[in-house]
Design an enzyme around this catalytic site. Structure first.
Site, PDB file in Angstrom:
ATOM      1  N   HIS A   1       0.819  -1.211   0.000  1.00 27.49           N
ATOM      2  CA  HIS A   1       0.000   0.000   0.000  1.00 27.49           C
ATOM      3  C   HIS A   1       0.857   1.268   0.000  1.00 27.49           C
ATOM      4  O   HIS A   1       0.328   2.373   0.097  1.00 27.49           O
ATOM      5  CB  HIS A   1      -0.917  -0.040   1.231  1.00 27.49           C
ATOM      6  CG  HIS A   1      -2.084   0.872   1.164  1.00 27.49           C
ATOM      7  ND1 HIS A   1      -2.286   1.902   2.056  1.00 27.49           N
ATOM      8  CD2 HIS A   1      -3.137   0.927   0.305  1.00 27.49           C
ATOM      9  CE1 HIS A   1      -3.399   2.537   1.775  1.00 27.49           C
ATOM     10  NE2 HIS A   1      -3.934   1.977   0.716  1.00 27.49           N
TER      11      HIS A   1
ATOM     12  N   ASP B   1      16.218  11.240  -8.793  1.00 29.30           N
ATOM     13  CA  ASP B   1      17.642  11.601  -8.714  1.00 29.30           C
ATOM     14  C   ASP B   1      18.206  11.480  -7.301  1.00 29.30           C
ATOM     15  O   ASP B   1      19.196  12.137  -6.964  1.00 29.30           O
ATOM     16  CB  ASP B   1      17.870  13.022  -9.239  1.00 29.30           C
ATOM     17  CG  ASP B   1      17.699  13.115 -10.748  1.00 29.30           C
ATOM     18  OD1 ASP B   1      17.742  12.059 -11.405  1.00 29.30           O
ATOM     19  OD2 ASP B   1      17.518  14.235 -11.259  1.00 29.30           O
TER      20      ASP B   1
ATOM     21  N   HIS C   1      -9.780  11.104   1.638  1.00 32.39           N
ATOM     22  CA  HIS C   1      -8.897   9.947   1.559  1.00 32.39           C
ATOM     23  C   HIS C   1      -7.600  10.149   2.341  1.00 32.39           C
ATOM     24  O   HIS C   1      -6.701   9.312   2.303  1.00 32.39           O
ATOM     25  CB  HIS C   1      -8.578   9.666   0.078  1.00 32.39           C
ATOM     26  CG  HIS C   1      -7.947   8.347  -0.193  1.00 32.39           C
ATOM     27  ND1 HIS C   1      -6.623   8.212  -0.573  1.00 32.39           N
ATOM     28  CD2 HIS C   1      -8.447   7.091  -0.157  1.00 32.39           C
ATOM     29  CE1 HIS C   1      -6.337   6.935  -0.762  1.00 32.39           C
ATOM     30  NE2 HIS C   1      -7.420   6.233  -0.517  1.00 32.39           N
TER      31      HIS C   1
ATOM     32  N   LYS D   1      -4.787  10.358   5.297  1.00 33.60           N
ATOM     33  CA  LYS D   1      -4.425   9.519   6.429  1.00 33.60           C
ATOM     34  C   LYS D   1      -3.556  10.377   7.356  1.00 33.60           C
ATOM     35  O   LYS D   1      -2.367  10.582   7.094  1.00 33.60           O
ATOM     36  CB  LYS D   1      -3.628   8.285   5.988  1.00 33.60           C
ATOM     37  CG  LYS D   1      -4.341   7.408   4.939  1.00 33.60           C
ATOM     38  CD  LYS D   1      -3.917   7.768   3.548  1.00 33.60           C
ATOM     39  CE  LYS D   1      -4.316   6.725   2.509  1.00 33.60           C
ATOM     40  NZ  LYS D   1      -5.706   6.393   2.420  1.00 33.60           N
TER      41      LYS D   1
ATOM     42  N   ASP E   1      -1.909  16.774  20.321  1.00 36.11           N
ATOM     43  CA  ASP E   1      -1.491  17.853  21.229  1.00 36.11           C
ATOM     44  C   ASP E   1      -0.788  19.003  20.525  1.00 36.11           C
ATOM     45  O   ASP E   1       0.076  19.674  21.124  1.00 36.11           O
ATOM     46  CB  ASP E   1      -0.564  17.287  22.321  1.00 36.11           C
ATOM     47  CG  ASP E   1      -1.287  16.350  23.270  1.00 36.11           C
ATOM     48  OD1 ASP E   1      -2.530  16.367  23.290  1.00 36.11           O
ATOM     49  OD2 ASP E   1      -0.606  15.582  23.983  1.00 36.11           O
TER      50      ASP E   1
END
Length: 400
Positions: free
Chosen positions: A145, A152, A317, A319, A324
């Protein structure tokens, strides 16, 4: 008798799948690699929409002089992917070393003609994680996933975007696409390249890669990133360590919310000690089961005072986890059991750059403005079809 025979056959088949899965899980957990990079200096830019990301990515590809290493979970057969193929083929013909890895299941739409065309121009291509025996069912579900690009050995991209028109916001079903992706320069690029080489060797079987990969070349106190590279279940303890350190705020953004039992309990414990908890998920679904699979978790979190939000301006989508106002995680791992226990993932954590963390936190709260608050009433009013899907999803949630 025929029905009884069919029932027995189905039961035996399911039992064999479960045995295959459990044996495969144990086997891979024993040989899981250990990546320990420490903190690395990194300059970084955040992208939250496909137009800006692919514009930057394609420009960097066009400027490549020596090498392009690229890996995606999903590469579609559509206009944006064909544009990518064109640039890769041109650079390969110009003498640039180009390597492309695509997950076998996620990028199944890449047919033989596409692969032949890439290879004819000099692009080195391989599918990763082909299902095979032993442990066929486990390996079918264990996906690469990670989304990595290295140009380079100086520029690296890591984040949630795959390659397809939907990620550009051009899919009528999903509309606008919201995701988080980082462009990085600095010493961290070398360690991202090590992760890529590990996956390349695993896919091509060219050579055995060292099981323990250590490179602690950290530099300055600010503008550092730590790579979190996981597969085979290590992510659970990592998530727990992040959540348990929270004292006043946890912000989570994810397209799929199906945490493990321990991770979910850690969130409940955080609420019990007074930590404010916000979770942002899409109101739309791109899978028939993942949305209803989260309903039991949502109900319990609402009961303990968590703030749950349904993103309405397209498909969400990203993640991300922010804790804090001093710790941020952006990467490829979703907040679900598949990412925690099965998938190969790569995340990046930042805890030494308050300005950049503040910038990401502002982006998160900007997304909250395009969301509705989730309530018990909204969950209870879901149609019967969705409630049935929720029951089915509960039974297979380790694979979601």
């Amino acid at each position: 008798m025929i029905l009884l025979g069919l029932l027995i056959a189905v039961i035996v088949f399911v039992v064999l799948l479960l045995i295959d899965y459990e044996l495969g899980k144990r086997a891979y957990q024993k040989k899981a690699p250990v990546f320990d990079f420490g903190k690395n200096q990194a300059d970084r830019d955040l992208f939250t929409n496909g137009d800006a990301l692919f514009s930057s990515l394609f420009e960097d590809i066009k400027q490549a002089k020596k090498s392009i290493d690229m890996m995606f979970f999903i590469i579609r057969d559509d206009s944006i992917s064909r544009e990518l193929y064109h640039y890769l083929e041109q650079k390969a013909l110009d003498g640039v070393k180009v390597r492309l890895v695509a997950d076998y299941v996620g990028s199944f739409s890449m047919n033989k003609d596409i692969v032949k065309e890439l290879e004819a121009s000099g692009v080195q291509f391989v599918f990763s994680d082909r299902p095979a025996v032993p442990y066929f069912f486990y390996r079918l579900n264990r996906r690469n996933h990670r989304k990595i690009t290295i140009i380079d050995d100086e520029i690296a991209y890591v984040g949630g975007f795959n390659v397809g028109t939907e990620y550009m916001g051009n899919d009528l079903r999903f509309g606008k696409w919201r995701d988080y992706h980082l462009r990085m320069t600095g010493e961290v690029v070398g360690n991202i390249a090590r992760v890529y080489q590990y996956d390349w060797n695993d896919a091509t079987k060219e050579e055995q890669f060292n099981k323990k990969i250590i490179s602690k070349s950290s530099s300055g106190k600010d503008k550092t990133i730590e790579l979190v590279v996981t597969e085979s279940g290590q992510l659970e303890e990592i998530f727990l360590s992040w959540i348990n350190q929270a004292t006043h705020e946890i912000l989570i953004g994810t397209p799929y919310f199906i945490p493990s039992k321990k991770v979910f309990q850690a969130l409940v414990n955080a609420r019990e000690r007074g930590v404010e908890l916000h979770i942002l998920v899409p109101i739309k679904a791109d899978h028939p089961l993942v949305k209803p699979a989260a309903f039991p978790y949502y109900k319990k979190l609402l009961d303990c005072g968590a703030n749950l939000h349904l993103y309405t301006d397209g498909f969400y989508h990203a993640k991300i986890m922010i804790i804090d106002e001093s710790f941020c995680d952006i990467g490829t791992a979703n907040f679900d059991m598949r990412s925690i226990f099965l998938n190969k993932e790569i995340n990046t954590t930042i805890d030494s750059d308050p300005d950049f963390i503040s910038h990401i936190r502002q982006a998160y709260f900007h997304d909250l403005k395009s969301s509705n608050s989730m309530t018990h009433d909204w969950i209870n009013k879901q149609p019967l079809k969705t409630k049935i899907s929720a029951w089915i999803a509960y039974c297979v949630r380790p694979l979601l």
